[in-house]
Design an enzyme around this catalytic site. Structure first.
Site, short mmCIF file in Angstrom:
data_model
loop_
_atom_site.label_atom_id
_atom_site.label_comp_id
_atom_site.label_asym_id
_atom_site.label_seq_id
_atom_site.Cartn_x
_atom_site.Cartn_y
_atom_site.Cartn_z
N GLY A 181 0.83 -1.19 0.00
CA GLY A 181 0.00 0.00 0.00
C GLY A 181 0.87 1.24 0.00
O GLY A 181 2.02 1.24 -0.43
N GLY A 182 0.31 2.30 0.55
CA GLY A 182 1.04 3.57 0.61
C GLY A 182 2.31 3.48 1.42
O GLY A 182 3.19 4.34 1.33
C1 HXC Z 1 -4.05 -4.49 11.31
C2 HXC Z 1 -2.97 -6.36 10.50
C3 HXC Z 1 -2.72 -5.71 9.28
C4 HXC Z 1 -3.18 -4.36 9.13
C5 HXC Z 1 -1.89 -7.68 9.15
N1 HXC Z 1 -2.45 -7.58 10.37
N2 HXC Z 1 -2.04 -6.55 8.46
N3 HXC Z 1 -3.63 -5.76 11.49
N4 HXC Z 1 -3.81 -3.80 10.17
N5 HXC Z 1 -2.94 -3.66 8.01
C6 HXC Z 1 -2.48 -8.60 11.40
C7 HXC Z 1 -3.33 -9.80 11.04
O1 HXC Z 1 -4.68 -9.57 11.36
C8 HXC Z 1 -2.73 -10.89 11.93
O2 HXC Z 1 -3.20 -10.72 13.23
C9 HXC Z 1 -1.25 -10.50 11.94
O3 HXC Z 1 -1.18 -9.14 11.55
C10 HXC Z 1 -0.43 -11.31 10.97
O4 HXC Z 1 -1.05 -11.26 9.71
P1 HXC Z 1 -1.26 -12.56 8.81
O5 HXC Z 1 -2.18 -12.17 7.73
O6 HXC Z 1 -1.62 -13.72 9.66
O7 HXC Z 1 0.22 -12.78 8.26
P2 HXC Z 1 0.68 -13.28 6.84
O8 HXC Z 1 -0.08 -14.50 6.43
O9 HXC Z 1 2.18 -13.39 6.92
O10 HXC Z 1 0.31 -12.10 5.84
C11 HXC Z 1 0.88 -10.85 5.96
C12 HXC Z 1 0.18 -9.83 5.02
C13 HXC Z 1 -1.33 -9.86 5.29
C14 HXC Z 1 0.51 -10.21 3.59
C15 HXC Z 1 0.81 -8.47 5.31
O11 HXC Z 1 -1.56 -9.76 6.71
C16 HXC Z 1 -2.04 -8.77 4.62
O12 HXC Z 1 -2.31 -8.86 3.40
N6 HXC Z 1 -2.36 -7.69 5.35
C17 HXC Z 1 -3.06 -6.58 4.85
C18 HXC Z 1 -2.20 -5.76 3.97
C19 HXC Z 1 -2.89 -4.51 3.59
O13 HXC Z 1 -3.76 -4.55 2.69
N7 HXC Z 1 -2.60 -3.42 4.30
C20 HXC Z 1 -3.25 -2.18 4.16
C21 HXC Z 1 -2.62 -1.52 2.98
S1 HXC Z 1 -3.36 0.02 2.69
P3 HXC Z 1 -3.36 -11.96 14.24
O14 HXC Z 1 -3.99 -11.38 15.46
O15 HXC Z 1 -4.20 -12.96 13.53
O16 HXC Z 1 -1.96 -12.48 14.49
C22 HXC Z 1 -2.22 1.00 3.32
C23 HXC Z 1 -2.55 2.42 3.13
C24 HXC Z 1 -1.42 3.24 3.57
O17 HXC Z 1 -1.26 0.63 3.86
C25 HXC Z 1 -1.54 4.55 2.89
C26 HXC Z 1 -0.42 5.40 3.29
C27 HXC Z 1 -0.43 6.64 2.45
#
Ligand code: HXC
Length: 525
Positions: A181-182
Site C-alpha cells: 500500500g502507501g
Molecule cells: C491491522 C494487520 C494488518 C493491518 C496484518 N495484520 N495486516 N492488522 N492492520 N494492516 C495482522 C493480522 O490480522 C494478523 O493478526 C497478523 O497481523 C499477521 O497477519 P497474517 O495475515 O496472519 O500474516 P501473513 O499471512 O504473513 O500475511 C501478511 C500480510 C497480510 C501479507 C501483510 O496480513 C495482509 O495482506 N495484510 C493486509 C495488507 C494490507 O492490505 N494493508 C493495508 C494496505 S493500505 P493476528 O492477530 O491474527 O496475528 C495502506 C494504506 C497506507 O497501507 C496509505 C499510506 C499513504
C-alpha cells in the site's frame, strides 16, 4: 520497632525495580512467544534480532519501549502491546552513530498506527537534529486498519520527514517482509532500498486487488519481490540472499557515507592496496565494437576490493557505485560496453542521475569513466521519453558542484559525449586515454550521411565506405582534437589513470563553486 530508613528505601526500590524489569520483559516479547515462533517458522528474524545484526554489539539504546496505542475501537482497548509494533532508538555502526526503527511483525503484523508513527517520527527528528543517518527495518502489513485515518496521518507525518531529511542525512530502508500500500512510499522517498530475497515484497496494490481489478493472477513475489525491484523497476538498490546478508550490506553501505551533508565521508588509509595498473592497457579491444567488461577498469583504478556496486542487475548498460581511491570515497558512473554496447537508455539515465544527485548532496566526488556510443535509438526509447530521462542526466551532472573528474577510455560520441561529464557541464578535470574517440558519431554512420549520394552512385560502395570511414576515423577518432581545444585537460596512458585521479581528488578537495541563488532548480522528472 524502629526501622532504618535505608531498609525501607531498599524494599520500595526493589519493588520498583521488579516492576521495571517486568515491563521491559513484556515489551521485549512484543506480540508474544507464539507469534515470535510463527515469525521464525516463516524463516524470518524478529525485529530485535535484526537490530542485533545491524549495530555494534551492545550499542543499541532503546527509546519509547512502553508506548502503546490509544485506540479503544475493535476490542483494541484490552490489546495494548508495549512498544506498539516498532522498536526505535539509537546505536552505533562501526563506531558511528545512527538512529533506527525496526517494525515488529508479531504485533498486529507490524501495522502502522498513530503511536507507531509517532515513535518513528521521533527518531527521524532526532536523526535530522543530530546529523545522523536513519535506518528503517521494514516488515509490516501497512496502515493499521483499526485506526482508520490516524494511521494514514501517521504515514503522512513520516513521508513529510523523509522529504525534509532528504539531502541532509543518509536514509536507508531495509525491507525484510511485507511493505504494501502507501507504506511503500516511505522507502521510496529514502536514498537506498535494500531487500532480502526471502520474504520481502513491495507493491502499492496486492495480488488480490490486482486480480479483482484486472483479472491478472500473480504471486506476492512475482508482483513485488526483490527480483522485480532489483532488475526491472530499479526501486531496490541492493539485494541480499538472506536477511543477515541484507543487513550486512547496509553496514557496508554506511561505511562509504558521511554522517550528514556537512560531513565528509570516512577516509580509510589503512586498507589501501595498490593494483597492478599496467593491466589497464590490455583491456580496450582492437576491434572498435568489441565489448569488454568496464568493471575490470573500475576494479584496477580503485583501491583493492573497494568497489561497492548499486543497482547491479538494473540498467546494466551503466554501472554506478561507491569505491575508494587513495582511501577516499568516490561515486563512480561508467558506461558498460557489455550491455547495449554501453548506450544510454531511459533506465540508465534515471539510474545515473539519481546516484549523481546523492553524491552531490553528500560531498562525494564523482568519477565518470566514459565509453559511450550514444543514446540508444529506437521507437520504444523515444516513446518512453528518452528526451525527458536523458535530460535528468544532463541536469544532474550540470547541477553537481562536488569535484567532478572524467576519463574517456574509448567512445564518446554525440550527445552522450556531452552528457557523460564533459567539460561543458562543469567537470573539473577531463582526462582521456590515447584510445579515446571523441566525435559527433561513429565513422561509418557519419560517412553514410555525408556521402549518401556518392555511395549510391558507386559500383563498389562497400570499398568506398571503408575508405572514407578510415579517413574519418583518422581525423576524428582520437582525443587530440578535443585536447587542442582544452575540452580534454590531459591525454594520459591508461596506467597513469589512478595516479592522475588521486592528484585530481587532492587538488579539488577544497573546491568551492557558486551557482546563481534560487529556491531550487526544476530537474526534469
Ligand atoms: C491491522 C494487520 C494488518 C493491518 C496484518 N495484520 N495486516 N492488522 N492492520 N494492516 C495482522 C493480522 O490480522 C494478523 O493478526 C497478523 O497481523 C499477521 O497477519 P497474517 O495475515 O496472519 O500474516 P501473513 O499471512 O504473513 O500475511 C501478511 C500480510 C497480510 C501479507 C501483510 O496480513 C495482509 O495482506 N495484510 C493486509 C495488507 C494490507 O492490505 N494493508 C493495508 C494496505 S493500505 P493476528 O492477530 O491474527 O496475528 C495502506 C494504506 C497506507 O497501507 C496509505 C499510506 C499513504
Amino acid at each position: 520497632m524502629y526501622q532504618s530508613p535505608k531498609k525501607s528505601i531498599n524494599t520500595k526500590d526493589s519493588k520498583k525495580k521488579k516492576e521495571l524489569s517486568k515491563l521491559r520483559e513484556k515489551s521485549k516479547l512484543g506480540g508474544g512467544k507464539k507469534r515470535i515462533q510463527n515469525q521464525h517458522e516463516k524463516g524470518k528474524l524478529t525485529a530485535r534480532e535484526r537490530i542485533e545484526i545491524l549495530v555494534d554489539e551492545g550499542s543499541f539504546v532503546e527509546l519509547d519501549e512502553f508506548v502503546t496505542h490509544q485506540n479503544i475501537r475493535f476490542e483494541m482497548a484490552e490489546n495494548k502491546p508495549l512498544g506498539d509494533g516498532v522498536i526505535t532508538g539509537y546505536a552505533s555502526i562501526a563506531g558511528r552513530s545512527i538512529f533506527l526503527y525496526s517494525q515488529d511483525f508479531t504485533v498486529f503484523g507490524g501495522s502502522l498506527g498513530k503511536a507507531q508513527a509517532d515513535k518513528i517520527c521521533k527518531v527521524m527528528d532526532s536523526a535530522i537534529k543530530t546529523g545522523s543517518p536513519i535506518v528503517g527495518l521494514l516488515d509490516s502489513g501497512g496502515a493499521r486498519i483499526q485506526e482508520g485515518v490516524d494511521s494514514l496521518a501517521g504515514y503522512g507525518d513520516i513521508f513529510y520527514r523523509n522529504t525534509l531529511a532528504s539531502g541532509v542525512i543518509p536514509q536507508i530502508s531495509i525491507v525484510l517482509g511485507p511493505c504494501a500500500g502507501g507504506a511503500v512510499y516511505s522507502p521510496a522517498l529514502t536514498d537506498f532500498i535494500l531487500m532480502s530475497k526471502s520474504n520481502a515484497f513491495m507493491f502499492v496494490t496486492g495480488p488480490e486487488v490486482v486480480k479483482a481489478v484486472t483479472g491478472e493472477e500473480v504471486s506476492f513475489y512475482d508482483l513485488g519481490g526483490s527480483d522485480i525491484h532489483g532488475s526491472q523497476t530499479g526501486i531496490c538498490h541492493l539485494v541480499g540472499e538472506t536477511e543477515e546478508e541484507t543487513i550486512d550490506l547496509a553496514r557496508k553501505l554506511l561505511s562509504y557515507l558521511p554522517q550528514n551533508n556537512l560531513d565528509d565521508a570516512p577516509v580509510k588509509f589503512d586498507e589501501i592496496e595498490e593494483n597492478d595498473q599496467s593491466e589497464l592497457s590490455q583491456i580496450i579491444p582492437q576491434e572498435e565494437n568489441e565489448p569488454y567488461d568496464m568493471k575490470r577498469i573500475i576494479k584496477i583504478i580503485t583501491d583493492s576490493d573497494s568497489f561497492f556496486e548499486l543497482h547491479e542487475d538494473w540498467a546494466k548498460n551503466i554501472v554506478v557505485g561507491f569505491a575508494r581511491i587513495g582511501g577516499s570515497t568516490v561515486g563512480i558512473i561508467a558506461n558498460q560496453p557489455l550491455f547495449l554496447g554501453g548506450a544510454i537508455d531511459f533506465h540508465a539515465s534515471d539510474k545515473a542521475s539519481r546516484f549523481i544527485r546523492f553524491c552531490d548532496s553528500f560531498n562525494i566526488p564523482i568519477l565518470t569513466i566514459v565509453d559511450v556510443p550514444g543514446f540508444l535509438p529506437g521507437i520504444k526509447q523515444e516513446h518512453e521519453g528518452i528526451i525527458r530521462h536523458g535530460a535528468k542526466l544532463l541536469f544532474a551532472y550540470s547541477e553537481a558542484t562536488v569535484p567532478k573528474i572524467s576519463v574517456i577510455v574509448r567512445k564518446a560520441y554525440g550527445g552522450a559525449y556531452i552528457v557523460m561529464s564533459s567539460k561543458h557541464l562543469g567537470t573539473d578535470i577531463n582526462l582521456a586515454w590515447p584510445t579515446a574517440e571523441i566525435a559527433v558519431m561513429g565513422s561509418e554512420g557519419a560517412v553514410k550521411i555525408l556521402y549518401r549520394k556518392k555511395l549510391a552512385s558507386e559500383k563498389e560502395p562497400e570499398k568506398v565506405l571503408a575508405k572514407f570511414s578510415q579517413e574519418f576515423k583518422d581525423e576524428f577518432a582520437n582525443p587530440y582534437q578535443a585536447a587542442e581545444k582544452g575540452y580534454i585537460d590531459k591525454v594520459i596512458y591508461p596506467k597513469e589513470s589512478r595516479r592522475e585521479i588521486i592528484f585530481a581528488l587532492h587538488i579539488l578537495q577544497n573546491k568551492r563553486e557558486q551557482t546563481p541563488k534560487r529556491k531550487h532548480g526544476i530537474s526534469p522528472v
